[in-house]
Design an enzyme around this catalytic site. Structure first.
Site, PDB file in Angstrom:
ATOM      1  N   GLY A   1       4.230 -32.138  -1.377  1.00 47.79           N
ATOM      2  CA  GLY A   1       3.852 -30.884  -0.745  1.00 47.79           C
ATOM      3  C   GLY A   1       4.636 -30.689   0.535  1.00 47.79           C
TER       4      GLY A   1
ATOM      5  N   ILE B   1       6.150 -21.910 -23.475  1.00 53.65           N
ATOM      6  CA  ILE B   1       5.576 -22.828 -24.462  1.00 53.65           C
ATOM      7  C   ILE B   1       6.016 -22.437 -25.866  1.00 53.65           C
ATOM      8  CG2 ILE B   1       3.441 -23.672 -25.485  1.00 53.65           C
ATOM      9  CD1 ILE B   1       3.873 -24.829 -22.782  1.00 53.65           C
TER      10      ILE B   1
ATOM     11  N   CYS C   1       5.988 -38.631  -3.292  1.00 53.18           N
ATOM     12  CA  CYS C   1       6.730 -37.871  -2.280  1.00 53.18           C
ATOM     13  C   CYS C   1       5.934 -37.838  -0.975  1.00 53.18           C
ATOM     14  CB  CYS C   1       7.064 -36.480  -2.800  1.00 53.18           C
ATOM     15  SG  CYS C   1       8.344 -35.638  -1.842  1.00 53.18           S
TER      16      CYS C   1
ATOM     17  N   ARG D   1      13.056 -33.817   2.317  1.00 53.91           N
ATOM     18  CA  ARG D   1      13.947 -33.859   3.472  1.00 53.91           C
ATOM     19  C   ARG D   1      13.649 -35.035   4.399  1.00 53.91           C
ATOM     20  NH1 ARG D   1      12.802 -28.384   3.143  1.00 53.91           N
ATOM     21  NH2 ARG D   1      14.604 -27.063   2.662  1.00 53.91           N
TER      22      ARG D   1
ATOM     23  N   MET E   1       3.533 -40.655  -0.574  1.00 53.40           N
ATOM     24  CA  MET E   1       4.038 -41.927  -0.058  1.00 53.40           C
ATOM     25  C   MET E   1       4.181 -41.866   1.454  1.00 53.40           C
ATOM     26  SD  MET E   1       7.587 -44.057  -0.653  1.00 53.40           S
ATOM     27  CE  MET E   1       8.389 -43.483   0.855  1.00 53.40           C
TER      28      MET E   1
ATOM     29  N   GLU F   1       6.890 -37.583 -12.299  1.00 50.41           N
ATOM     30  CA  GLU F   1       6.330 -36.636 -13.272  1.00 50.41           C
ATOM     31  C   GLU F   1       7.403 -35.797 -13.945  1.00 50.41           C
ATOM     32  OE1 GLU F   1       5.844 -34.429  -9.242  1.00 50.41           O
ATOM     33  OE2 GLU F   1       5.961 -36.477 -10.008  1.00 50.41           O
TER      34      GLU F   1
ATOM     35  N   HIS G   1       9.787 -38.135  -7.662  1.00 47.23           N
ATOM     36  CA  HIS G   1       8.807 -37.436  -8.503  1.00 47.23           C
ATOM     37  C   HIS G   1       8.894 -37.953  -9.941  1.00 47.23           C
ATOM     38  CE1 HIS G   1       7.497 -34.166  -5.728  1.00 47.23           C
ATOM     39  NE2 HIS G   1       8.664 -34.433  -5.159  1.00 47.23           N
TER      40      HIS G   1
ATOM     41  N   ASP H   1       9.025 -23.624 -16.385  1.00 47.40           N
ATOM     42  CA  ASP H   1       9.206 -23.638 -17.837  1.00 47.40           C
ATOM     43  C   ASP H   1      10.231 -24.678 -18.275  1.00 47.40           C
ATOM     44  OD1 ASP H   1       7.343 -21.836 -18.831  1.00 47.40           O
ATOM     45  OD2 ASP H   1       8.603 -20.102 -18.424  1.00 47.40           O
TER      46      ASP H   1
ATOM     47  N   SER I   1       2.624 -14.068 -18.307  1.00 46.03           N
ATOM     48  CA  SER I   1       1.903 -15.344 -18.457  1.00 46.03           C
ATOM     49  C   SER I   1       1.262 -15.501 -19.830  1.00 46.03           C
ATOM     50  CB  SER I   1       0.828 -15.498 -17.362  1.00 46.03           C
ATOM     51  OG  SER I   1       1.406 -15.430 -16.082  1.00 46.03           O
TER      52      SER I   1
END
Length: 564
Positions: free
Chosen positions: A351, A19, A378, A469, A381, A518, A516, A71, A14
């Site tokens: 989630g 990055i 996701c 799903r 909603m 993002e 998604h 990553d 980590s």
């Protein structure tokens, strides 16, 4: 022919190899070099799709439907190249491929061994992942000394021998701990890390030394002497307050020039104008908002890495400082919604699993009743549909069959059939294996005219990435629409609900999507959905406390009347 930069890590995990790799790739890209990045993960899982987010962090989904390491999200945010399933592979995939070949008889009855069969397969996967890139940066997961990493390190050692001298470069990321009692950075862990790397036949060309303070000249010289690395190639990689400063930090120490020289590449000078503008916008905001991110994995914020970055990107493009408050939905279940009182917007992300679901529904109800900007992603909603069904349609105990298989009102159910990005029909059931069996990757979404979603995107159709799903049960859509919910986005076939919203006459900004967004946000462009969401949060924050309170009281009164 593609040239390779191999990035390894030592001392501890980590440290930020992803990055560092992404920042170097960004520098090379500004110099006009076609670049791609690969991530090699030593764990035996086939992919991270079924791994616990507390252990692995976010699962990043590529456009072609691969569940990959987080990553790869950094890679896509730093460079223009889009990642695919070939940009990330694991020990599990390597062994799976080798065993299939052995069963087919590809090895002609020979004894299958780590060397050469596993290492050859790793090299094959690397070569297959580089496409037409001039430079491929290959990040090796884990740290030097891990048993799991040895086949990968051996494979890249072999590549350095088999390829021309100027076609490979090794960068080693290591830690320089500061010992406060001694008042100095300690170089010994770095020396031992490089020593271990050299023992397996790899001599690093560049060292990136992670520390919380600049590397003094004397320590730099000492490291160079003991590791057999040129002094100018010992680079100080200090902590920064935002990751988008790192390309400039590395450029100031000529990392891109050193790598180009090592690879014998003639390229134009780097142009960091875009990166400098991004950093300037981040450091000079004109607004400030507080966002409540209500989830179940909030103890490890890397579980929502792409999401937090997407909010920051939106802040860059709206000149707004984003304060993200990670709120455990189970705390809301136990203590109520008081923690949401001073928030300017609420977000419920994706989630899995039943834990904390009711707390998220309470947060959604709070956002709807108090006219606070709400974005559901996701699961966010799906739970918005459940909340609306329970409280507006009065369908008591409405739920998803994921959480309550016996619910009398299954407003969400398992998808049994859909088409993937290649047009192939995918079929699933409740008994299907969990790994790699979701609706995954880029899917076309048709936006209804005259909706907020259509206005936000400014397009009739968009492609966004999915990982789920369960879907809205089409049988309940007429009731939802009759009660005032707008189905503003549909799948290409028109049979799956992709976006919902409330009319702005009822709520200023209440939008949720099954996909998604993002995963496609970048600091250079942001994402229209997040930019609009932050604009709504800015508007809400700009209201006086008296106006906010009046708005909330009026809405509560309306809600109470409609319930009666």
């Amino acid at each position: 022919m593609t040239k390779f930069v191999f990035v390894t890590g030592g001392v501890v995990s980590s440290l930020g190899k992803g990055i560092a790799a992404a920042s170097l790739a960004a520098l090379l890209e500004t110099r006009g070099i076609r670049v791609t990045i690969l991530k090699l993960d030593p764990y035996i899982n086939v992919d991270p799709g079924t791994m616990n987010p507390f252990q692995h962090g976010e699962v990043f989904v590529t456009d072609d439907g691969a569940e990959t390491d987080l990553d790869l999200g950094h890679y896509e945010r730093f460079i223009s190249t889009k990642m695919t399933r070939q940009n990330n592979f694991t020990t599990g995939q390597i062994y799976e491929s080798v065993i299939r070949k052995e069963r087919r008889g590809d090895y002609l009855g020979g004894t299958v061994q780590v060397i050469p069969h596993i290492t050859d397969e790793i090299k094959l996967f690397i070569r297959n992942g580089v496409s037409d890139a001039q430079v491929a940066i290959v990040e090796i997961g884990g740290t030097v000394g891990d048993i799991e990493s040895l086949p990968f390190l051996e494979a890249i050692r072999q590549m350095s021998v088999q390829l021309p001298h100027h076609d490979t470069c090794f960068i080693h990321l290591t830690l320089l701990p500061y010992i406060s009692s001694a008042g100095e950075l300690k170089t010994k862990p770095t020396q031992h890390s490089v020593k271990e790397l050299r023992e397996i036949g790899i001599q690093p060309d560049v060292l990136l030394c992670r520390s919380d303070r600049p590397l003094p000249l004397e320590e730099r010289r000492k490291i160079a002497l003991f590791t057999n690395v040129r002094e100018e190639s010992v680079i100080s990689a200090i902590d920064v307050d935002n990751i988008y400063k790192i390309p400039a930090l590395l450029h100031e120490q000529m990392l891109d020039e050193i790598v180009c020289h090592r690879l014998d590449i003639l390229a134009r000078p780097a142009n960091l104008t875009v990166w400098k503008k991004l950093v300037h916008a981040l450091e000079h905001p004109e607004h400030e908002v507080s966002i409540a991110l209500v989830g179940k994995y909030v103890d490890l914020t890397e579980s929502y890495k792409s999401l937090s970055e997407a909010l920051i990107h939106a802040g860059i493009h709206t000149r707004c400082k984003i304060n993200i408050h990670y709120i455990d939905s189970e705390n809301i279940e136990q203590h109520g919604t008081g923690c949401l009182t001073n928030m300017d917007a609420i977000l419920v992300p994706g989630g899995f699993g039943k834990r904390g679901v009711e707390g998220k529904i309470m947060a959604i109800s709070y956002a709807r009743n108090h006219r606070i900007p709400y974005l559901g992603i996701c699961l966010g909603m799906q739970l918005a549909v459940i909340e609306f069904s329970r409280n507006r349609l009065q369908l008591e105990n409405a739920h998803s069959t994921e959480f309550d298989p016996d619910t009398p009102y299954p407003v969400l159910g398992l998808i049994t059939e859909w088409r993937d990005r290649c047009g192939r029909v995918e079929k699933r059931s409740a008994q299907t294996d969990l790994g790699g069996t979701m609706r995954l990757g880029g899917q076309e979404c048709l936006l209804k005219p005259h909706t907020l979603a259509h206005k936000i995107y400014g397009a009739d159709k968009v492609i966004e990435r999915h990982r789920h799903r369960y879907e809205v049960n089409a049988e309940f859509i007429p009731q939802l629409e009759q009660a005032g919910m707008h189905i503003s986005g549909l799948s290409a076939e028109g049979d799956l609900c992709e976006m919902i919203e409330l009319p702005q006459s009822e709520h200023p900004w209440f939008v949720a999507c099954q996909f998604h967004p993002e995963f496609t946000s970048t600091p250079r462009n942001g994402h229209p959905l997040f930019k609009s969401y932050i604009q709504a949060a800015i508007s809400f924050a700009g209201q006086s406390d008296r106006t906010k309170l009046h708005s909330r009281n009026v809405q509560e009164s309306v809600t109470t009347d409609s319930s009666n």
